[in-house]
Write an enzyme that holds these catalytic residues in place. Structure first.
Site, PDB file in Angstrom:
ATOM      1  N   ASP A  50      -4.154  -6.303   4.763  1.00  0.00           N
ATOM      2  CA  ASP A  50      -5.205  -7.127   5.366  1.00  0.00           C
ATOM      3  C   ASP A  50      -5.174  -8.568   4.863  1.00  0.00           C
ATOM      4  O   ASP A  50      -5.610  -9.472   5.561  1.00  0.00           O
ATOM      5  CB  ASP A  50      -6.575  -6.502   5.076  1.00  0.00           C
TER       6      ASP A  50
ATOM      7  N   PRO B  45      -2.841 -12.009   9.957  1.00  0.00           N
ATOM      8  CA  PRO B  45      -3.125 -11.876  11.389  1.00  0.00           C
ATOM      9  C   PRO B  45      -3.276 -10.396  11.742  1.00  0.00           C
ATOM     10  O   PRO B  45      -2.633  -9.559  11.117  1.00  0.00           O
ATOM     11  CB  PRO B  45      -1.872 -12.457  12.048  1.00  0.00           C
TER      12      PRO B  45
ATOM     13  N   ASN C  75       0.851  -1.196   0.000  1.00  0.00           N
ATOM     14  CA  ASN C  75       0.000   0.000   0.000  1.00  0.00           C
ATOM     15  C   ASN C  75       0.886   1.245   0.000  1.00  0.00           C
ATOM     16  O   ASN C  75       2.115   1.135   0.007  1.00  0.00           O
ATOM     17  CB  ASN C  75      -0.959  -0.027   1.191  1.00  0.00           C
TER      18      ASN C  75
ATOM     19  N   ILE D 130      -2.204  -7.812  14.092  1.00  0.00           N
ATOM     20  CA  ILE D 130      -1.104  -7.713  15.071  1.00  0.00           C
ATOM     21  C   ILE D 130      -1.577  -6.967  16.322  1.00  0.00           C
ATOM     22  O   ILE D 130      -1.318  -7.384  17.453  1.00  0.00           O
ATOM     23  CB  ILE D 130       0.115  -7.012  14.427  1.00  0.00           C
TER      24      ILE D 130
HETATM   25  O1  C5P Z   1      -6.238  -1.704   8.869  1.00  0.00           O
HETATM   26  P1  C5P Z   1      -6.999  -1.126   9.999  1.00  0.00           P
HETATM   27  O2  C5P Z   1      -7.621   0.185   9.701  1.00  0.00           O
HETATM   28  O3  C5P Z   1      -7.927  -2.096  10.702  1.00  0.00           O
HETATM   29  O4  C5P Z   1      -5.868  -0.778  11.087  1.00  0.00           O
HETATM   30  C1  C5P Z   1      -6.217  -0.340  12.363  1.00  0.00           C
HETATM   31  C2  C5P Z   1      -5.090  -0.604  13.313  1.00  0.00           C
HETATM   32  O5  C5P Z   1      -4.827  -1.999  13.372  1.00  0.00           O
HETATM   33  C3  C5P Z   1      -3.763   0.035  12.962  1.00  0.00           C
HETATM   34  O6  C5P Z   1      -3.203   0.477  14.173  1.00  0.00           O
HETATM   35  C4  C5P Z   1      -2.943  -1.079  12.346  1.00  0.00           C
HETATM   36  O7  C5P Z   1      -1.564  -0.909  12.591  1.00  0.00           O
HETATM   37  C5  C5P Z   1      -3.475  -2.295  13.082  1.00  0.00           C
HETATM   38  N1  C5P Z   1      -3.461  -3.521  12.258  1.00  0.00           N
HETATM   39  C6  C5P Z   1      -2.664  -4.586  12.646  1.00  0.00           C
HETATM   40  N2  C5P Z   1      -2.660  -5.738  11.919  1.00  0.00           N
HETATM   41  C7  C5P Z   1      -3.446  -5.869  10.821  1.00  0.00           C
HETATM   42  C8  C5P Z   1      -4.254  -4.794  10.401  1.00  0.00           C
HETATM   43  C9  C5P Z   1      -4.231  -3.631  11.136  1.00  0.00           C
HETATM   44  O8  C5P Z   1      -1.948  -4.478  13.642  1.00  0.00           O
HETATM   45  N3  C5P Z   1      -3.410  -6.987  10.150  1.00  0.00           N
END
Ligand code: C5P
Length: 399
Positions: free
Chosen positions: A283, A309, A214, A311
């Site tokens: 994602d 996953p 991205n 995180i």
């Molecule tokens: O992608 P999203 O908008 O859900 O991300 C929200 C938060 O979740 C961010 O802080 C991102 O770093 C974290 N996140 C993560 N692992 C993922 C997707 C998002 O830690 N696979």
């Protein structure tokens, strides 16, 4: 030969004086700092010596004042290294437009500019100049560079100027400058805390040379790492592929995919007090990675994707989680979507911003969402926003 005293009391400050009429106020700054038990080592530029005599500073600080890059009284003849290694911080007051330009461009053609370039400690500047010099695009450009480089700028303020004109460019008064220095020497907001921070995008391979990623630049995550370092934290920065300079003092772990990132987080999280998840983690990842370059065919091909996953959810779900902070980059319904994300991930603080600011720009407008509600931060440089975020974390973390 004169014995040079770079004596250490409690705190040690290098006071740099450059050429400007406000230099006369710096004598008072030196006096007040010495009263506060700060060990002050003065270095003056040639122009500064035209405004105020080194003898004044020597008398006020009880130390020899250095002015010359080639001062051979330092045993190894490396005044520019030795003097900066012996201090906790450097304050340049006044900082002239010319000196600001030198700092922004990395010039090292006199003792003070060379010391600043060779430093391994924080740098503060208190600009002072005519209002038109202050407002000129060149000075503003140079100041923006210095801010980005992590230099702290004290003042200036608006008011009457020595030239008879009125405007922005007066140096802060001595008392105000000393207050700023006292603030710096106070225990820091995240002193002795370990912050694990993720930043940048992840890259999920499809085949030997192609992948899913991205547009995240990593600028926000690196700014948060720099702000946490400024606040005294020990920082582990786990970064996806970006083109940014490693924050000075952080432990940098470079990763490629979300799974690499998760593995690095798992390795480092047990000692973390705070986890700040700034990374734009992909994602999904391809269900199958081809070792060979996938050949072009006539017609469509389909790519099967599996969820990565989460995180942040993993860390927030640990039996004894660190204080967790998430970021949300949204394209619509910012507040509603971000608050829903905060609740789903069960985290105390979420930082929301809108794409495209969130992704690659140097500035962003943010909303901090916590149990008490929303705290908007109007558009500013990412390092400025990062300092607000760290302050907010330190307030919530204490409770
Ligand atoms: O992608 P999203 O908008 O859900 O991300 C929200 C938060 O979740 C961010 O802080 C991102 O770093 C974290 N996140 C993560 N692992 C993922 C997707 C998002 O830690 N696979």
């Amino acid at each position: 030969m004169t014995k040079l005293s770079l004596l250490h009391t409690n705190k040690r400050l290098l006071l740099g004086i450059t050429g400007g009429i406000a230099a006369y106020k710096t004598a008072e700054v030196a006096r007040l700092l010495v009263q506060e038990n700060v060990d002050v080592q003065t270095v003056m530029t040639e122009s500064a010596c035209r405004f105020i005599g080194p003898a004044t500073l020597q008398a006020l600080t009880g130390k020899i004042v250095f002015t010359d890059l080639w001062d051979n009284r330092i045993a190894n003849n490396m005044a520019h290294i030795n003097i900066s290694r012996d201090v906790d911080a450097i304050l340049i007051a006044p900082a002239s437009a010319d000196f600001i330009a030198k700092l922004a461009n990395g010039f090292a053609n006199d003792l003070l500019s060379t010391l600043c370039l060779a430093r391994n400690c924080p740098l503060f500047i208190a600009p002072a100049m005519n209002w038109q010099m202050w407002e000129s695009p060149a000075t503003q450009r140079n100041l923006a560079i210095l801010q980005r480089d992590g230099v702290t700028i004290f003042g200036p303020v608006d008011g009457a100027q020595a030239c008879g004109e009125t405007g922005m460019g007066r140096m802060l008064e001595a008392q105000e400058l000393v207050k700023e220095i006292q603030k710096f020497f106070k225990p820091k907001l995240l002193q002795n805390k370990h912050a694990v921070i993720t930043a940048g995008p992840t890259y999920e391979a499809i085949d030997a040379i192609r992948g899913i990623t991205n547009l995240s630049s990593g600028k926000m995550g690196y700014a948060v790492a720099n702000a946490a370092l400024e606040a005294g934290a020990k920082v582990t920065l786990i970064s996806g592929p970006v083109c940014l300079k490693a924050p000075f003092g952080a432990t940098l772990i470079n990763v490629i995919s979300a799974q690499d990132m998760l593995a690095a987080v798992k390795k480092n999280i047990s000692s973390a007090d705070i986890f700040i998840s700034v990374a734009a983690v992909a994602d999904f990842l391809p269900s199958k990675i081809s070792n060979q370059k996938i050949k072009r065919i006539n017609g469509n091909i389909s790519l099967n994707l599996t969820p990565n996953p989460d995180i942040l959810e993993y860390v927030a779900g640990l039996p004894k989680p660190p204080f967790c902070v998430g970021f949300a980059a949204e394209t619509e319904n910012l507040e509603k979507n971000a608050e829903a994300k905060r609740r789903k991930k069960k985290i105390p603080l979420l930082v929301a911003n809108l794409v495209p600011d969130a992704i690659s720009s140097d500035e962003s407008a943010l909303i901090l969402l916590d149990d008490k509600g929303k705290h908007p931060l109007s558009k500013a440089l990412k390092i400025v926003q990062a300092r607000h975020i760290i302050k907010h974390i330190s307030l919530l973390y204490k409770k």
